[in-house]
Design a protein around this motif. Sequence first.
Motif, PDB file in Angstrom:
ATOM      1  N   ARG A  44       0.840  -1.191   0.000  1.00  0.00           N
ATOM      2  CA  ARG A  44       0.000   0.000   0.000  1.00  0.00           C
ATOM      3  C   ARG A  44       0.874   1.240   0.000  1.00  0.00           C
ATOM      4  O   ARG A  44       2.019   1.200   0.416  1.00  0.00           O
ATOM      5  CB  ARG A  44      -0.946   0.006   1.193  1.00  0.00           C
ATOM      6  CG  ARG A  44      -0.289  -0.034   2.540  1.00  0.00           C
ATOM      7  CD  ARG A  44      -1.308  -0.315   3.626  1.00  0.00           C
ATOM      8  NE  ARG A  44      -1.194   0.330   4.890  1.00  0.00           N
ATOM      9  CZ  ARG A  44      -1.009   1.592   5.194  1.00  0.00           C
ATOM     10  NH1 ARG A  44      -0.850   2.471   4.288  1.00  0.00           N
ATOM     11  NH2 ARG A  44      -0.977   2.040   6.415  1.00  0.00           N
ATOM     12  N   LEU A  45       0.318   2.338  -0.502  1.00  0.00           N
ATOM     13  CA  LEU A  45       1.051   3.597  -0.558  1.00  0.00           C
ATOM     14  C   LEU A  45       1.006   4.313   0.785  1.00  0.00           C
ATOM     15  O   LEU A  45      -0.028   4.314   1.457  1.00  0.00           O
ATOM     16  CB  LEU A  45       0.455   4.519  -1.628  1.00  0.00           C
ATOM     17  CG  LEU A  45       0.639   4.084  -3.065  1.00  0.00           C
ATOM     18  CD1 LEU A  45      -0.059   5.067  -3.999  1.00  0.00           C
ATOM     19  CD2 LEU A  45       2.099   3.972  -3.416  1.00  0.00           C
ATOM     20  N   LYS A  46       2.112   4.910   1.135  1.00  0.00           N
ATOM     21  CA  LYS A  46       2.206   5.693   2.369  1.00  0.00           C
ATOM     22  C   LYS A  46       3.042   6.922   2.056  1.00  0.00           C
ATOM     23  O   LYS A  46       4.147   6.820   1.510  1.00  0.00           O
ATOM     24  CB  LYS A  46       2.881   4.849   3.454  1.00  0.00           C
ATOM     25  CG  LYS A  46       3.162   5.563   4.733  1.00  0.00           C
ATOM     26  CD  LYS A  46       1.960   5.572   5.614  1.00  0.00           C
ATOM     27  CE  LYS A  46       2.335   6.185   6.949  1.00  0.00           C
ATOM     28  NZ  LYS A  46       1.272   6.134   7.881  1.00  0.00           N
ATOM     29  N   THR A  47       2.524   8.102   2.365  1.00  0.00           N
ATOM     30  CA  THR A  47       3.256   9.345   2.153  1.00  0.00           C
ATOM     31  C   THR A  47       3.748   9.856   3.491  1.00  0.00           C
ATOM     32  O   THR A  47       2.977   9.959   4.448  1.00  0.00           O
ATOM     33  CB  THR A  47       2.366  10.403   1.473  1.00  0.00           C
ATOM     34  OG1 THR A  47       1.902   9.865   0.242  1.00  0.00           O
ATOM     35  CG2 THR A  47       3.136  11.677   1.203  1.00  0.00           C
ATOM     36  N   ARG A  48       5.048  10.126   3.554  1.00  0.00           N
ATOM     37  CA  ARG A  48       5.654  10.671   4.767  1.00  0.00           C
ATOM     38  C   ARG A  48       5.954  12.150   4.545  1.00  0.00           C
ATOM     39  O   ARG A  48       6.286  12.566   3.446  1.00  0.00           O
ATOM     40  CB  ARG A  48       6.961   9.945   5.104  1.00  0.00           C
ATOM     41  CG  ARG A  48       6.757   8.503   5.498  1.00  0.00           C
ATOM     42  CD  ARG A  48       8.045   7.832   5.966  1.00  0.00           C
ATOM     43  NE  ARG A  48       9.132   7.917   4.992  1.00  0.00           N
ATOM     44  CZ  ARG A  48      10.314   8.477   5.255  1.00  0.00           C
ATOM     45  NH1 ARG A  48      10.559   9.030   6.417  1.00  0.00           N
ATOM     46  NH2 ARG A  48      11.269   8.509   4.326  1.00  0.00           N
ATOM     47  N   LYS A  49       5.860  12.917   5.624  1.00  0.00           N
ATOM     48  CA  LYS A  49       6.157  14.354   5.574  1.00  0.00           C
ATOM     49  C   LYS A  49       7.228  14.652   6.617  1.00  0.00           C
ATOM     50  O   LYS A  49       7.189  14.123   7.729  1.00  0.00           O
ATOM     51  CB  LYS A  49       4.891  15.158   5.886  1.00  0.00           C
ATOM     52  CG  LYS A  49       5.100  16.644   5.935  1.00  0.00           C
ATOM     53  CD  LYS A  49       3.811  17.354   6.305  1.00  0.00           C
ATOM     54  CE  LYS A  49       4.047  18.834   6.500  1.00  0.00           C
ATOM     55  NZ  LYS A  49       2.826  19.522   6.929  1.00  0.00           N
ATOM     56  N   TRP A  50       8.214  15.469   6.237  1.00  0.00           N
ATOM     57  CA  TRP A  50       9.237  15.896   7.168  1.00  0.00           C
ATOM     58  C   TRP A  50       9.738  17.269   6.752  1.00  0.00           C
ATOM     59  O   TRP A  50       9.362  17.773   5.708  1.00  0.00           O
ATOM     60  CB  TRP A  50      10.384  14.882   7.227  1.00  0.00           C
ATOM     61  CG  TRP A  50      11.301  14.903   6.049  1.00  0.00           C
ATOM     62  CD1 TRP A  50      12.459  15.604   5.914  1.00  0.00           C
ATOM     63  CD2 TRP A  50      11.129  14.215   4.817  1.00  0.00           C
ATOM     64  NE1 TRP A  50      13.012  15.393   4.683  1.00  0.00           N
ATOM     65  CE2 TRP A  50      12.212  14.535   3.988  1.00  0.00           C
ATOM     66  CE3 TRP A  50      10.162  13.358   4.308  1.00  0.00           C
ATOM     67  CZ2 TRP A  50      12.364  14.035   2.703  1.00  0.00           C
ATOM     68  CZ3 TRP A  50      10.317  12.855   3.029  1.00  0.00           C
ATOM     69  CH2 TRP A  50      11.400  13.190   2.253  1.00  0.00           C
ATOM     70  N   GLN A  51      10.567  17.855   7.602  1.00  0.00           N
ATOM     71  CA  GLN A  51      11.138  19.161   7.291  1.00  0.00           C
ATOM     72  C   GLN A  51      12.625  19.016   7.033  1.00  0.00           C
ATOM     73  O   GLN A  51      13.328  18.316   7.758  1.00  0.00           O
ATOM     74  CB  GLN A  51      10.901  20.140   8.446  1.00  0.00           C
ATOM     75  CG  GLN A  51       9.460  20.571   8.552  1.00  0.00           C
ATOM     76  CD  GLN A  51       9.284  21.694   9.541  1.00  0.00           C
ATOM     77  OE1 GLN A  51      10.147  21.959  10.365  1.00  0.00           O
ATOM     78  NE2 GLN A  51       8.148  22.370   9.459  1.00  0.00           N
ATOM     79  N   ASP A  52      13.100  19.704   5.977  1.00  0.00           N
ATOM     80  CA  ASP A  52      14.519  19.656   5.642  1.00  0.00           C
ATOM     81  C   ASP A  52      15.299  20.645   6.502  1.00  0.00           C
ATOM     82  O   ASP A  52      14.749  21.266   7.414  1.00  0.00           O
ATOM     83  CB  ASP A  52      14.748  19.887   4.142  1.00  0.00           C
ATOM     84  CG  ASP A  52      14.341  21.280   3.686  1.00  0.00           C
ATOM     85  OD1 ASP A  52      14.061  22.152   4.536  1.00  0.00           O
ATOM     86  OD2 ASP A  52      14.309  21.503   2.466  1.00  0.00           O
ATOM     87  N   ASP A  53      16.587  20.796   6.203  1.00  0.00           N
ATOM     88  CA  ASP A  53      17.469  21.666   6.988  1.00  0.00           C
ATOM     89  C   ASP A  53      17.039  23.126   6.982  1.00  0.00           C
ATOM     90  O   ASP A  53      17.286  23.863   7.927  1.00  0.00           O
ATOM     91  CB  ASP A  53      18.909  21.573   6.470  1.00  0.00           C
ATOM     92  CG  ASP A  53      19.475  20.176   6.641  1.00  0.00           C
ATOM     93  OD1 ASP A  53      18.960  19.423   7.488  1.00  0.00           O
ATOM     94  OD2 ASP A  53      20.437  19.844   5.916  1.00  0.00           O
ATOM     95  N   THR A  65       6.731   9.440  -1.027  1.00  0.00           N
ATOM     96  CA  THR A  65       5.736   8.385  -1.142  1.00  0.00           C
ATOM     97  C   THR A  65       6.445   7.049  -1.252  1.00  0.00           C
ATOM     98  O   THR A  65       7.362   6.891  -2.062  1.00  0.00           O
ATOM     99  CB  THR A  65       4.828   8.602  -2.366  1.00  0.00           C
ATOM    100  OG1 THR A  65       4.187   9.876  -2.231  1.00  0.00           O
ATOM    101  CG2 THR A  65       3.774   7.528  -2.472  1.00  0.00           C
ATOM    102  N   GLU A  66       6.041   6.100  -0.412  1.00  0.00           N
ATOM    103  CA  GLU A  66       6.662   4.787  -0.361  1.00  0.00           C
ATOM    104  C   GLU A  66       5.604   3.709  -0.556  1.00  0.00           C
ATOM    105  O   GLU A  66       4.418   3.938  -0.328  1.00  0.00           O
ATOM    106  CB  GLU A  66       7.322   4.557   1.004  1.00  0.00           C
ATOM    107  CG  GLU A  66       8.339   5.596   1.368  1.00  0.00           C
ATOM    108  CD  GLU A  66       8.772   5.512   2.821  1.00  0.00           C
ATOM    109  OE1 GLU A  66       9.923   5.881   3.084  1.00  0.00           O
ATOM    110  OE2 GLU A  66       7.973   5.078   3.682  1.00  0.00           O
ATOM    111  N   VAL A  67       6.062   2.543  -0.952  1.00  0.00           N
ATOM    112  CA  VAL A  67       5.200   1.367  -1.013  1.00  0.00           C
ATOM    113  C   VAL A  67       5.534   0.523   0.215  1.00  0.00           C
ATOM    114  O   VAL A  67       6.643   0.005   0.339  1.00  0.00           O
ATOM    115  CB  VAL A  67       5.421   0.555  -2.301  1.00  0.00           C
ATOM    116  CG1 VAL A  67       4.581  -0.714  -2.285  1.00  0.00           C
ATOM    117  CG2 VAL A  67       5.112   1.396  -3.522  1.00  0.00           C
TER     118      VAL A  67
END
Length: 153
Positions: free
Chosen positions: A82-91, A99-101
């Motif tokens: 299943r698809l999973k989207t992760r959110k983070w902040q860069d430097d 987006t990962e499987v």
Amino acid sequence: MSGTLNKVMLIGHTGDEVKMHWFEGGSCLGRFPLATNDSYLNKSTGERVTTTEWHNIVVRNKAAEICEKYLKKGDKIYIEGRLKTRKWQDDQGRDRYSTEVQCIDFTFLTPKLENQQEGTASQKKAQDTNTSVSDNRSISSTSTDIEEDDLPF
């Protein structure tokens, strides 16, 4: 039933070795890129055009250990997940997304015998850089005599 579905099925070739991440408590996570190809005929030029799409695959725990042990770069594999989207902040503080499987099931599609022949041949080349053609033939004919490994399937 909620009326939604998040399901991905991919058949492709691995783009790298499985990278493992271990956590406290013994759980682990494996990541690797998977390439899928699509080709079509360009009507204006008459040329066949092939495009490659890269997917970030994530496997967990025992499945990750199995993938790390048996998957090599370039191997063909069927992935279901299943698809999973992760959110983070860069430097710089900007929001980034990935987006990962998330792999639920997989099947190795590269024949086991093919992997053994490649491994045996590369090991032999590393030992003797002056390998003759007759030596290569004997390597491929004796590769079927290798002991069965402990594949769980």
